[in-house]
Design an enzyme around this catalytic site. Structure first.
Site, PDB file in Angstrom:
ATOM      1  N   LYS A  57       0.130  -1.090  -0.082  1.00 40.66           N
ATOM      2  CA  LYS A  57       1.241  -1.222  -1.025  1.00 40.66           C
ATOM      3  C   LYS A  57       0.836  -0.673  -2.395  1.00 40.66           C
ATOM      4  O   LYS A  57      -0.335  -0.819  -2.809  1.00 40.66           O
ATOM      5  CB  LYS A  57       1.606  -2.707  -1.117  1.00 40.66           C
ATOM      6  N   SER A 132       9.302  -7.683  -1.152  1.00 43.91           N
ATOM      7  CA  SER A 132       9.081  -6.433  -1.835  1.00 43.91           C
ATOM      8  C   SER A 132       8.165  -5.452  -1.104  1.00 43.91           C
ATOM      9  O   SER A 132       8.103  -4.281  -1.492  1.00 43.91           O
ATOM     10  CB  SER A 132       8.490  -6.716  -3.217  1.00 43.91           C
ATOM     11  N   SER A 156       6.964 -11.843   0.047  1.00 45.19           N
ATOM     12  CA  SER A 156       7.051 -10.376   0.113  1.00 45.19           C
ATOM     13  C   SER A 156       6.334  -9.694   1.259  1.00 45.19           C
ATOM     14  O   SER A 156       6.570  -8.516   1.508  1.00 45.19           O
ATOM     15  CB  SER A 156       6.538  -9.770  -1.182  1.00 45.19           C
TER      16      SER A 156
HETATM   17  N1  GLN Z   1      11.563 -11.827  -3.193  1.00 50.75           N
HETATM   18  C1  GLN Z   1      10.813 -12.645  -4.087  1.00 50.75           C
HETATM   19  C2  GLN Z   1      11.089 -12.239  -5.504  1.00 50.75           C
HETATM   20  O1  GLN Z   1      11.914 -11.430  -5.708  1.00 50.75           O
HETATM   21  C3  GLN Z   1       9.361 -12.598  -3.744  1.00 50.75           C
HETATM   22  C4  GLN Z   1       8.707 -11.356  -4.133  1.00 50.75           C
HETATM   23  C5  GLN Z   1       7.242 -11.326  -3.799  1.00 50.75           C
HETATM   24  O2  GLN Z   1       6.732 -12.105  -2.998  1.00 50.75           O
HETATM   25  N2  GLN Z   1       6.570 -10.428  -4.466  1.00 50.75           N
HETATM   26  O3  GLN Z   1      10.506 -12.719  -6.420  1.00 50.75           O
END
Ligand code: GLN
Length: 470
Positions: A57, A132, A156
């Site tokens: 990532k 994400s 994420s």
């Molecule tokens: N979807 C969650 C957020 O928007 C988690 C994102 C993540 O784990 N980086 O904060």
């Protein structure tokens, strides 16, 4: 020749499908070929990851490569060092091949907040890949690589894994070093792993886990000792939280989860209905805590030390305001504003309140593990949603995180494992089963997920468009 052949296979699949999917921000073809040739000349394999290409990532620092968290503010940023997890994978003979797309700074649940365009779900190109770690999940689902590193602050790694039909794992907080992971919310951030099977994730965990003296929050533990493969789940008590069930989940996801629970019961697990009422406040708590930490972490992007710089009136303040105002995307700006307001004098009672609620949620979750070994639920309350359907509506977007954030707040290990598909608007879309473990019970979560996977084999289902791949 094996490593080189694996790299060439991955490159051919990327060539065939990447233009449609948008999972990758960069591919280091030459670096991967050179490393593969070197590995092929070694007299003996270094271990199970020898010669296996992987993607990472864009928020994991990879020395000399463009790993700028999919943000314009880090345009051109090439870190001078690699994250510990990447260093350890390279030492084990794995081959970093590509950098994956993501929501900017990992803010999002759909991949649509990337500064470089959204990733499309290999199961249906009109839908999101989740987020994400959108690109990491799509890269595995599209068959580009057998595994990819992601991050998991509030779901994420697990949620995009579920939406793309691959396996995903969030370790216990501190189990994998965060050194070299670009910070979002340091009290929640973990390096996550996505893979084509739980075995693969276990191999990666055995390699990247273990104490790192360069990360002060790293657990003082040796690399994870895996459990032997289980043939059954007899003797395991699996808690099914009633608050995480029916009303929260779409019908399709709910049916698959019920079938998964039955499968675990058939494997010998005892299913125990449990109640976790405070976790209904987990999402709101997560949003406050994570925004406050994010606002503080992102203060370092000021146009002086990293990335892009824009100037308007020749003053330092003007340069900082102009750089931050024009280089952060809308979702990053929203979180910075929210977190700044909540840590201001007027806002701080809300932050303190959220911190107290977090403590109570953690206590509730820890107490439940005196009664059960694991918790089972859907990973996300739905299947992949359409691109654009939720953009600009953060409440609906955060709905997708509902079942993932409790484990994040409490630093617990949790896996998402494919548990079948359901038909939505005429297309088959994958559903993920989440297994969440007691503090530090990473090995137990993985061995249970692996047993489920071996019995059900849902992880072998492939996105239709990968059918004709080389
Ligand atoms: N979807 C969650 C957020 O928007 C988690 C994102 C993540 O784990 N980086 O904060």
């Amino acid at each position: 020749m094996k490593a080189r052949a694996a790299v060439e296979g991955a490159l051919a699949r990327i060539e065939a499908l990447e233009a449609e999917i948008g999972a990758l921000l960069d591919v280091d073809e030459e670096g991967a070929r050179t490393l593969a040739d070197k590995l092929d000349r070694e007299p003996a394999p270094r271990g199970p990851l020898h010669g296996v290409p992987f993607a990472l990532k864009a928020n994991l620092c990879w020395r000399g490569h463009l790993t700028g968290a999919a943000s314009r503010i880090l345009d051109g940023y090439r870190p001078p060092y690699s994250a510990t997890a990447i260093e350890r994978l390279i030492a084990a003979g794995a081959i970093p091949l590509a950098i994956t797309n993501m929501d900017e700074f990992a803010f999002g649940s759909s991949g649509e907040n990337s500064s470089f365009g959204a990733t499309r779900n290999p199961w249906d190109l009109s839908r999101t890949a989740g987020g994400s770690s959108s690109g990491s999940a799509a890269a595995v689902a599209a068959g580009f690589v057998p595994f990819a590193l992601g991050s998991d602050t509030g779901g994420s790694a697990r949620q995009p894994a579920a939406l793309c039909g691959v396996s995903g794992f969030k370790p216990s907080y501190g189990r994998i070093s965060r050194r070299g992971l670009i910070a979002f919310a340091p009290s929640l951030d973990t390096v996550g792993v996505l893979g084509d099977s739980i075995e693969r994730i276990e191999q990666v965990l055995a390699c990247v886990s273990g104490h790192d003296e360069r990360d002060a929050t790293s657990l003082a533990l040796p690399p994870l000792a895996l459990e032997a493969p289980r043939e059954h789940l007899r003797g395991l008590r699996i808690g099914v939280p009633k608050e995480w069930d029916a009303e929260l989940c779409d019908q399709g996801a709910r049916d698959r989860i019920r079938a998964a629970l039955e499968a675990m019961h058939a494997l010998g697990a005892e299913l125990v209905s449990v109640s976790l009422p405070l976790t209904l406040h987990a999402n709101a708590t997560y949003q406050v805590v994570s925004a406050c930490e994010a606002a503080s972490q992102l203060a370092r992007y000021d146009g002086v030390r990293y990335g892009s710089r824009e100037s308007c009136d020749g003053t330092l303040q003007g340069m900082i305001a102009q750089t931050r105002g024009s280089s952060f995307g809308p979702e990053s700006r929203r979180r910075i504003l929210l977190g700044t307001a909540l840590t201001s004098d007027e806002g701080s009672p809300s932050y303190e309140h959220a911190a107290r609620v977090r403590r109570r949620i953690v206590d509730e979750l820890r107490a439940i593990f005196e009664r059960v070994d694991l918790l089972a639920s859907a990973t996300a309350p739905e299947v992949a949603f359409r691109l654009g359907e939720r953009s600009g509506d953060s409440a609906r977007m955060h709905h997708s995180d509902l079942l993932a954030v409790p484990a994040s707040l409490a630093g617990l290990p949790a896996a998402s494992v494919p548990c079948g598909t359901c038909t939505t608007d005429g297309v088959e879309l994958p559903v993920g089963l989440q297994l969440c473990g007691a503090p530090r019970a990473d090995a137990r979560v993985l061995s249970t997920a692996r047993c489920f996977q071996a019995a059900t084999r849902h992880h072998l289902a492939r996105a239709p468009l990968t059918g004709a791949l080389p």
